[in-house]
Write an enzyme that holds these catalytic residues in place. Structure first.
Site, PDB file in Angstrom:
ATOM      1  N   SER A   1       0.848  -1.190   0.000  1.00 23.97           N
ATOM      2  CA  SER A   1       0.000   0.000   0.000  1.00 23.97           C
ATOM      3  C   SER A   1       0.880   1.235   0.000  1.00 23.97           C
ATOM      4  O   SER A   1       2.012   1.205   0.513  1.00 23.97           O
ATOM      5  CB  SER A   1      -0.892   0.006   1.250  1.00 23.97           C
TER       6      SER A   1
ATOM      7  N   TYR B   1      -1.354  -0.841  10.205  1.00 22.41           N
ATOM      8  CA  TYR B   1      -1.497  -1.184   8.790  1.00 22.41           C
ATOM      9  C   TYR B   1      -0.273  -0.714   8.010  1.00 22.41           C
ATOM     10  O   TYR B   1       0.312  -1.479   7.221  1.00 22.41           O
ATOM     11  CB  TYR B   1      -2.766  -0.536   8.246  1.00 22.41           C
TER      12      TYR B   1
END
Length: 281
Positions: free
Chosen positions: A146, A159
């Site tokens: 990401s 995350y």
């Protein structure tokens, strides 16, 4: 001839969004796909769509945080299709992101569960896939990272850290098994409007995030799948150990771009409502 004729793929988190787009894209180019997802009904629906398009697929309900479930996944892939040639590690603990706060506000249990799923689960899948790939003469892996793993933010601490670590895991795998003809790359999506993200982000947050892109439109799962299938294919035979962004240029510009826009004219900074919304993305 499709790019994946004769090849077998495992795609985790393939019941919806980017994972589903990847599974469909591989199947449409001749690959036989093991569709793995914690949501069994979603995995079955994706498999049914592949089969309706004359592809071959197997639905598996499993949690990549469970080591035995991961082992069973790859045993099923070998028993059903003969082994694995390509792997897309897409499954992620997205249900935790709303609780994934700044460091002092972060519940350590959220950190632990995020790392267990995102990072340990990816490692477990790679460990199971590598021996099968070696036995079949090589293979290719794409780990779904990401843009959050490449830059700091006001939240999503767990995350982001898991995705940053995934980038190094990908480089390590590429380094350690390149001589065995196994390639590994990471793909880092930006703002990609999956069904789940669309339900989570209000228009204010979407508007704020779009201001930081160079392109005027948001990404689609199919945009990510196009990159993933290229990296898995023989067309990318000399590409390994890389982190490739598919983010509409979100990370490609200086920070002041969002204030001035791409027209060269000054623009007021985003308002307090947008700033507050962005902090919860």
């Amino acid at each position: 001839m499709g790019r994946f004729d004769g090849k077998v793929a495992v795609v985790t988190g393939a019941g919806a969004g980017i994972g589903k787009a990847c599974a469909l894209a591989i199947a449409r180019e001749g690959g036989r796909v093991v569709v793995a997802d914690i949501d069994g009904s979603a995995a079955i629906a994706c498999t049914a769509q592949i089969e309706a398009e004359a592809g071959q697929a197997l639905a598996v309900t499993m949690d990549i945080a469970d080591a035995q479930a991961v082992a069973s996944l790859f045993e099923m892939a070998e028993r059903h299709f003969g082994g694995v040639d390509v792997l897309v590690n897409n499954a992620s603990a997205m249900h935790l992101t709303l609780r994934d706060r700044a460091i002092l506000d972060l519940d350590v249990a959220v950190w632990d569960e995020t790392m267990t799923t995102n990072l340990r689960g990816t490692l477990l899948c790679c460990r199971q896939a590598i021996p099968q790939m070696i036995a079949r003469g090589g293979g290719a892996i794409v780990n779904m990272s990401s843009c959050q793993g490449l830059s700091g933010d006001t939240a999503l601490t767990s995350y982001a850290a898991s995705k940053a670590a995934m980038n190094m895991l990908s480089a390590s795998l590429a380094t350690q098994y390149g001589q065995a003809q196994i390639r590994c790359n990471a793909v880092a999506p930006g703002l990609v409007m999956t069904e789940r993200l669309l339900a989570k982000l209000d228009e204010c947050t979407q508007r704020h995030l779009r201001r930081h892109q160079l392109l005027p439109h948001v990404g689609r799962p199919e945009d990510v799948a196009a990159l993933v299938t290229f990296l898995l294919s023989d067309e990318a035979a000399f590409i390994t150990g890389q982190v490739v962004c598919v983010d509409g240029g979100m990370l490609a510009h200086v920070p002041t771009y969002a204030d001035g826009g791409n027209s060269g004219t000054a623009r007021p900074a985003y308002d307090a409502a947008e700033a507050a919304a962005a902090a919860h993305w």
